[in-house]
Motif scaffolding. Structure first.
Motif, PDB file in Angstrom:
ATOM      1  N   THR A  23       0.857  -1.184   0.000  1.00  0.00           N
ATOM      2  CA  THR A  23       0.000   0.000   0.000  1.00  0.00           C
ATOM      3  C   THR A  23       0.891   1.231   0.000  1.00  0.00           C
ATOM      4  OG1 THR A  23      -0.104   0.302   2.393  1.00  0.00           O
ATOM      5  CG2 THR A  23      -1.700  -1.230   1.419  1.00  0.00           C
ATOM      6  N   HIS A  61      -7.575  -4.655  -1.098  1.00  0.00           N
ATOM      7  CA  HIS A  61      -6.655  -4.105  -2.087  1.00  0.00           C
ATOM      8  C   HIS A  61      -6.217  -5.154  -3.115  1.00  0.00           C
ATOM      9  CE1 HIS A  61      -6.538  -1.087   0.977  1.00  0.00           C
ATOM     10  NE2 HIS A  61      -5.733  -1.768   1.758  1.00  0.00           N
ATOM     11  N   ASP A  83     -11.396  -6.931  -2.448  1.00  0.00           N
ATOM     12  CA  ASP A  83     -11.850  -5.561  -2.685  1.00  0.00           C
ATOM     13  C   ASP A  83     -10.805  -4.843  -3.535  1.00  0.00           C
ATOM     14  OD1 ASP A  83     -10.059  -3.794  -1.348  1.00  0.00           O
ATOM     15  OD2 ASP A  83     -11.474  -3.243   0.189  1.00  0.00           O
ATOM     16  N   SER A  85      -9.941  -1.551  -3.409  1.00  0.00           N
ATOM     17  CA  SER A  85      -9.522  -0.260  -2.878  1.00  0.00           C
ATOM     18  C   SER A  85      -8.008  -0.117  -2.853  1.00  0.00           C
ATOM     19  CB  SER A  85     -10.077  -0.072  -1.465  1.00  0.00           C
ATOM     20  OG  SER A  85      -9.438  -0.962  -0.560  1.00  0.00           O
ATOM     21  N   GLY A 111     -14.146  -0.419  -3.693  1.00  0.00           N
ATOM     22  CA  GLY A 111     -13.548   0.303  -2.584  1.00  0.00           C
ATOM     23  C   GLY A 111     -12.619   1.353  -3.160  1.00  0.00           C
ATOM     24  N   SER A 112     -12.609   2.542  -2.584  1.00  0.00           N
ATOM     25  CA  SER A 112     -11.748   3.600  -3.114  1.00  0.00           C
ATOM     26  C   SER A 112     -10.496   3.801  -2.271  1.00  0.00           C
ATOM     27  CB  SER A 112     -12.504   4.925  -3.205  1.00  0.00           C
ATOM     28  OG  SER A 112     -12.730   5.452  -1.916  1.00  0.00           O
ATOM     29  N   ASP A 113     -10.620   3.595  -0.973  1.00  0.00           N
ATOM     30  CA  ASP A 113      -9.570   3.856   0.016  1.00  0.00           C
ATOM     31  C   ASP A 113      -9.444   5.350   0.300  1.00  0.00           C
ATOM     32  OD1 ASP A 113      -8.035   2.552   1.879  1.00  0.00           O
ATOM     33  OD2 ASP A 113      -6.222   2.558   0.682  1.00  0.00           O
ATOM     34  N   TYR A 114     -10.599   6.013   0.317  1.00  0.00           N
ATOM     35  CA  TYR A 114     -10.652   7.430   0.656  1.00  0.00           C
ATOM     36  C   TYR A 114     -10.022   7.653   2.025  1.00  0.00           C
ATOM     37  CZ  TYR A 114     -12.576  12.010   1.672  1.00  0.00           C
ATOM     38  OH  TYR A 114     -12.700  13.326   1.993  1.00  0.00           O
ATOM     39  N   PRO A 119     -13.527   8.637  -4.105  1.00  0.00           N
ATOM     40  CA  PRO A 119     -14.465   7.808  -4.866  1.00  0.00           C
ATOM     41  C   PRO A 119     -14.673   8.321  -6.289  1.00  0.00           C
ATOM     42  CG  PRO A 119     -15.290   8.133  -2.646  1.00  0.00           C
ATOM     43  CD  PRO A 119     -14.079   9.028  -2.794  1.00  0.00           C
ATOM     44  N   TRP A 122     -11.688   7.206  -8.380  1.00  0.00           N
ATOM     45  CA  TRP A 122     -11.707   5.753  -8.553  1.00  0.00           C
ATOM     46  C   TRP A 122     -12.777   5.368  -9.567  1.00  0.00           C
ATOM     47  CZ3 TRP A 122     -14.473   1.368  -8.576  1.00  0.00           C
ATOM     48  CH2 TRP A 122     -13.790   0.166  -8.425  1.00  0.00           C
TER      49      TRP A 122
END
Length: 154
Positions: A23, A61, A83, A85, A111-114, A119, A122
């Motif tokens: 990540t 991820h 997911d 993200s 999932g965006s991982d905001y 979002p 993404w």
């Protein structure tokens, strides 16, 4: 050590989320900020899926550099999901897109991982991805609704 926790999560029927792959956290800082990437290999979660066969698991991820391992675990274990993200869809490896369109179409989650990726960004990148029209709503909503018990199993 965590097995009593996994047992409780399985009994509750709620999903357990495991971060997998690299990540942005720790990237570029000395020592990676102490983050040891080897612990994010999705094959480590395979043992949990075997020992707790009814546990709903989300591999968070795209699992770079272990995408193939994540795909293997998710196709082999019926309650393991992936997911999307933490990465812009424009960087998804081709095999992830291929599996999302086919074997894992019911097990891939939005999932965006905001705030790392908004979002809007993404979704804009996802719109450009070659995802089948009938699979898009599954990834964006239906799969998560089913996994979370918000929709009848179909």
């Amino acid at each position: 050590m965590a097995y009593p926790l996994y047992e409780a999560i399985e009994e509750l029927g709620v999903p357990a989320l495991f971060h997998t792959g690299q990540t942005g956290i720790g990237a570029g800082v000395p020592g990676g900020g102490g983050i040891r990437l080897r612990y994010s290999n999705p094959l480590l979660v395979d043992d949990v899926a075997v020992d707790f066969p009814e546990l709903r698991i989300i591999l968070a991820h795209p699992s770079f550099p272990w995408q193939d391992e994540a795909l293997a675990v998710a196709t082999h274990k019926p309650y393991v999901h992936i997911d999307l993200s933490g990465w812009s869809p424009k960087y998804f490896p081709p095999q992830l897109v291929r599996y999302a369109n086919s074997l894992l179409k019911d097990k891939v989650l939005f999932g965006s991982d905001y705030p790392v990726i908004t979002p809007d960004r993404w979704l804009s990148d996802f719109d450009k991805l070659e995802i089948k029209p009938e699979v898009r709503p599954k990834i964006l909503k239906d799969n998560a609704a089913r996994l979370l018990g918000l929709k009848e199993n179909a």
